[in-house]
Design an enzyme around this catalytic site. Sequence first.
Site, PDB file in Angstrom:
ATOM      1  N   ASP A  87       0.815  -1.225   0.000  1.00  0.00           N
ATOM      2  CA  ASP A  87       0.000   0.000   0.000  1.00  0.00           C
ATOM      3  C   ASP A  87       0.844   1.270   0.000  1.00  0.00           C
ATOM      4  OD1 ASP A  87      -2.559  -1.030  -0.156  1.00  0.00           O
ATOM      5  OD2 ASP A  87      -2.774  -1.264   2.005  1.00  0.00           O
ATOM      6  N   GLU A  90       0.420   3.492  -3.211  1.00  0.00           N
ATOM      7  CA  GLU A  90      -0.951   3.997  -3.339  1.00  0.00           C
ATOM      8  C   GLU A  90      -1.273   5.067  -2.304  1.00  0.00           C
ATOM      9  OE1 GLU A  90      -5.563   2.486  -2.859  1.00  0.00           O
ATOM     10  OE2 GLU A  90      -3.921   1.062  -2.714  1.00  0.00           O
ATOM     11  N   ASP A  91      -0.842   4.859  -1.078  1.00  0.00           N
ATOM     12  CA  ASP A  91      -1.319   5.704   0.029  1.00  0.00           C
ATOM     13  C   ASP A  91      -0.312   6.718   0.536  1.00  0.00           C
ATOM     14  OD1 ASP A  91      -3.665   4.267  -0.093  1.00  0.00           O
ATOM     15  OD2 ASP A  91      -3.099   2.870   1.493  1.00  0.00           O
TER      16      ASP A  91
END
Length: 740
Positions: A87, A90-91
């Site tokens: 992640d 993406e984050d």
Amino acid sequence: MYIVDDKAEKIEILSRYRKLMKIVWNSASKEELLMIRKAFTVAVNAHEGARRKSGEPYIYHPLEVARIAGEDLSLGPTAIVCALLHDVVEDTEYTLEDIKNIFNEKVAFIVDGLTKIKDVYDHNSQSIQSETFRKLLIAMGDDVRVILIKLCDRLHNMRTLDAMKPAKQLKIASETQFLYVPLAHRLGLYAFKQELEDLSTKYLNPAAYNEICTKLQDTKEERESFVREFCEPIKKVLKEKNYDFTISSRVKSITSIIGKIEKKGVKFEEIYDIFAIRIILNVPQDYEKEACFGVYSIISSMYQQRKDRFRDWLTTPKNNGYEALHTTVMSKQGKWVEIQIRSKRMDEIAETGLAAHYKYKEVKEGELDENLDNWLSKIRTLLDNQNTTAVDFVNDFKMNIVTDEITVFTPKGKSILLPFNSSVLDFAFNIDTDLGLNCIGAKVNYKVVPIDYRLHSADQVEIITSRIAHPEEKWLQYVRSPKAIKEIKHYVDTYKQGFTDAGRENLKKKFSSLKIDWNDENLQRLIKNANAKDLTDLFYKAFYEEITDNMIKSCEDKTNDNSSWIFLRNPFKKKNKTELTLREQIAAQIQENPEQLLMKQDIDKLPYRTAECCNPLPGDDVVGLIREGAIEVHRTSCKHAVDEMSKYGHHIVKAKWRENEKISFLAGIKIKGIDRKGLLQEMARVISDVWNINIRSLAMESSEGTFEGTMMVYISNTDNLSNLMENISKIEGIESVVRI
């Protein structure tokens, strides 16, 4: 409420990290251990301050995904690194280029495959979930760890779904049930498949899920006592024969139990295979089959078998690698019991699927074994079709790629693998495209059959062709294989494009004669009115005069016929006190608070209708799906709703019933029992006289002293339906009453 304790959280993070390192400590090299430590440091720094919906530090999630990948699937250090980082891009502010520079190109590639798509797609044609799934499978074609880590990610998200809002729970659970459950099954990850399936059911069908959970817990002690008593004589004989073995039992998945109750109309107590006995043999790989059949011989000499329940997946393993012998026997206690016999190696493959192949087939980490590579080649066939939308791709994937397969043969004995329930056309297209395009039938086992004939394993097929034959759109109803679907769609689309100009001119003339504006808005309405797929299909229909004047006239009628619809309350108004448009009302309601979209009759102008496929009643857990400017209400467990929610998450409106609903809804019940004189009259009296309920239809069949019937009634809510079913079950001779 989650209480933040920074010191305790830091201790917990380090504890989880140490447990992760223990998994690979004895198998990983020093360089690999350092790479995992580096990934942990990057992930902690990247997610610093971020928290999950539950309130926990976000870093708990990648740590748990990495643990599942390393411990449950036995994936190697590279997969653990990617799980920790899945992640980050993406984050956080980290980019793929950063990951490539800090680690290596392979890690960056896998992380890219795991990164969700953030672009906004046209909601009328594609779905964000479908595009994400398509991207995952593209990446999986080069490294299977992408999808394995994604399944670990999905499993942990499902385990922690309680913290999400109800609408989000339904979207994620539906997507899991529709795509990830069959994918886990196809990859041989049975433990993952069962848990994902049951967790999905927990949110999609909570009433049934909780009921079965309670019954399983209530019968646990009795079940364990039965298993001990049943296994004791088997253990004794196997020890005498000097087998090295373990015996355990496994309980059928909650979802499978619910499915059996609904499909067969039986009670929980009547399901004989609630659990199965598993005998696992610790033997050398070369001796596995001999040992398994030896144990089967012992079992069959001790107990009476059900011949129709014997399954030999040793001689012919399943396409996902599953191997075992299954037999069902009658116990001394008078109950049927399923017994599964397999080796320790087979058991590991059954539980962890492809991951175990790396251990036993000496496949290098990230590479594909032969069976998986053949399977992925079919996915690539779907991906190569540029005219297929993401949603069509997901539908084709679900129908073709995750189903079981059959083996059929050419006249010269060459074997061809096809999806289960494939037709003659599937066989033809998978041999040669031109053979499929000109197919008019076949000889199956020397008997002439039509193009839609369904093939079975071991059939021998010879295709019959004609030069004047060509595909029609209805052929898509006959085929299951990706190649056949792709080639038929391509031919039909190309054929229809040849009529575009002439069809457009015909349609323009009709619009002009009816004085209807020729614009994109009216054309889009006409596509829906004419049940066309797109403009090309619409112009094709227009060429063949299939577009009626009424279809065109209805394009200018921008209101919906709500005569048979009920309404939803909506509090959103413009500041000048004029009403918002219906689409604006729905969008505002979803954004502000989807939980407050309540159903009640005669309130404002936001229409909804109950879906005929599942006939929801007040009291059912329901979900609203946006349909052409209105809401279609389904039970959350409805298969059609699960399908839609899995692909169009933005169409979901979480809804609930208002109290004191006075309108009646259609519901169905299935009844079984012992036939006797006067039974039907007594049943009708209970329904109409006692409960004042209208019967729409009643169909009963009697055979050899027993009967089975289906009844459709109009009823106001689930409480009344439950009371009705309970009172019918009390009638003498009634054995089971279930809702359908």
